[in-house]
Scaffold this motif. Sequence first.
Motif, mmCIF file in Angstrom:
data_model
loop_
_atom_site.group_PDB
_atom_site.id
_atom_site.type_symbol
_atom_site.label_atom_id
_atom_site.label_comp_id
_atom_site.label_asym_id
_atom_site.label_seq_id
_atom_site.Cartn_x
_atom_site.Cartn_y
_atom_site.Cartn_z
ATOM 1 N N PHE A 159 36.570 30.738 39.410
ATOM 2 C CA PHE A 159 36.937 31.469 40.622
ATOM 3 C C PHE A 159 35.707 31.509 41.516
ATOM 4 N N LEU A 170 31.159 40.577 43.486
ATOM 5 C CA LEU A 170 31.605 39.665 42.424
ATOM 6 C C LEU A 170 30.865 38.341 42.523
ATOM 7 N N ARG A 176 35.206 30.960 33.160
ATOM 8 C CA ARG A 176 35.486 32.355 32.796
ATOM 9 C C ARG A 176 36.656 32.418 31.835
ATOM 10 N N SER A 226 42.265 29.574 40.338
ATOM 11 C CA SER A 226 42.603 30.988 40.588
ATOM 12 C C SER A 226 43.929 31.263 39.895
ATOM 13 N N VAL A 227 44.233 32.525 39.692
ATOM 14 C CA VAL A 227 45.546 32.894 39.160
ATOM 15 C C VAL A 227 46.611 32.435 40.150
ATOM 16 N N GLN A 228 46.310 32.614 41.433
ATOM 17 C CA GLN A 228 47.268 32.256 42.486
ATOM 18 C C GLN A 228 47.735 30.796 42.360
ATOM 19 N N ASN A 254 45.463 40.271 36.176
ATOM 20 C CA ASN A 254 44.288 39.530 35.755
ATOM 21 C C ASN A 254 43.491 40.484 34.874
ATOM 22 N N ILE A 288 48.419 39.714 40.641
ATOM 23 C CA ILE A 288 48.725 38.596 41.535
ATOM 24 C C ILE A 288 50.217 38.292 41.455
HETATM 25 O O1 AZA Z 1 42.101 34.416 40.057
HETATM 26 C C1 AZA Z 1 41.623 35.341 40.727
HETATM 27 N N1 AZA Z 1 42.187 35.646 41.916
HETATM 28 C C2 AZA Z 1 41.737 36.638 42.721
HETATM 29 O O2 AZA Z 1 42.279 36.879 43.794
HETATM 30 C C3 AZA Z 1 40.582 37.359 42.256
HETATM 31 N N2 AZA Z 1 39.858 38.380 42.780
HETATM 32 N N3 AZA Z 1 38.871 38.663 41.907
HETATM 33 N N4 AZA Z 1 38.967 37.837 40.832
HETATM 34 C C4 AZA Z 1 40.026 37.024 41.028
HETATM 35 N N5 AZA Z 1 40.538 36.023 40.271
#
Ligand code: AZA
Length: 295
Positions: A159, A170, A176, A226-228, A254, A288
């Motif tokens: 991420f 962050l 990760r 990303s999770v998205q 998450n 998410i």
């Molecule tokens: O995958 C993620 N999406 C996010 O929007 C996010 N924000 N902090 N960590 C994150 N990890």
Amino acid sequence: ARLAAARYGKDNVRVYKVHKDEATGTQSVTEMTVCCLLEGQIETSYTEADNSVVVATDSIKNTIYIKAKEHPVNPPELYAAHLGQHFLDKYPHINAANIKVIVHRWTRINIDGKPHPHSFYRDGNETRNVEARVSREAGIELKSAIQGLSVLKSTGSAFHGFVRDEYTTLGETWDRILSTDVDATWNWKTFATVADVEKGVERFDQAFEAARNITLKTFAEDESASVQNTMYKMCEEILEKAAEVEVVGYSLPNKHYFEIDLSWHKGYKNTGKDAEVYAPQSGPNGLIKCEVARS
Ligand SMILES: O=c1[nH]c(=O)c2nn[nH]c2[nH]1
């Protein structure tokens, strides 16, 4: 004042049904928790204490058992359709039935490599769910789901490149832990009748297996940015596989695992590429969500 909305019924109705295959002696079991809420010309039971329009919730509970006796309880989509349609057929003043079926896992135990004929174990709190709305107006609307399927990958998730400003602490990461509790849903085209649900009924188990397999495979194999993005890929694949599904949605927490700096103790290296011991977080957690439709 006026009654703006109303629905009532019985919740947390636990149902178990066994199927005994006489030929093989193999028994199969299904356990589910059912909620059934009715809508219709029931206003006077709220506004005028007129109980003549009330199908007692106790009777609704009885009906849940009777319909489980009369009809298959698998797939849960078919059982929910039969149950909901019953109330419209039986009570002219009831115009909609809202049903939720939560199916719990009883997975057959393999003993010495052989499936046991009548013994099962609860392999996880994951459930297969169906929400049905059966109404005179719209017909049979079905929404299927997987819930509570907890997954974790120890790498293969990154991420970085996100907004950096005076609110950001962050750090960026290229490696990760990613962990979530899968809540995936898929909405079916509307079915006009129970017969239409029954025709091609294998679609429901096929979609469930596909959704579960796609979720696990994509989660494991995707080099997640990303999770998205990872959840979007899952949705695309499920839509591709299940022709009669119109919308696929995910809601993924998450569940963060924080690195612990141990350098204060003899200079131990336990961050970045040396990280091994982490602090799993109960909260806060990211959340998410997405819904993906056909273009
Ligand atoms: O995958 C993620 N999406 C996010 O929007 C996010 N924000 N902090 N960590 C994150 N990890």
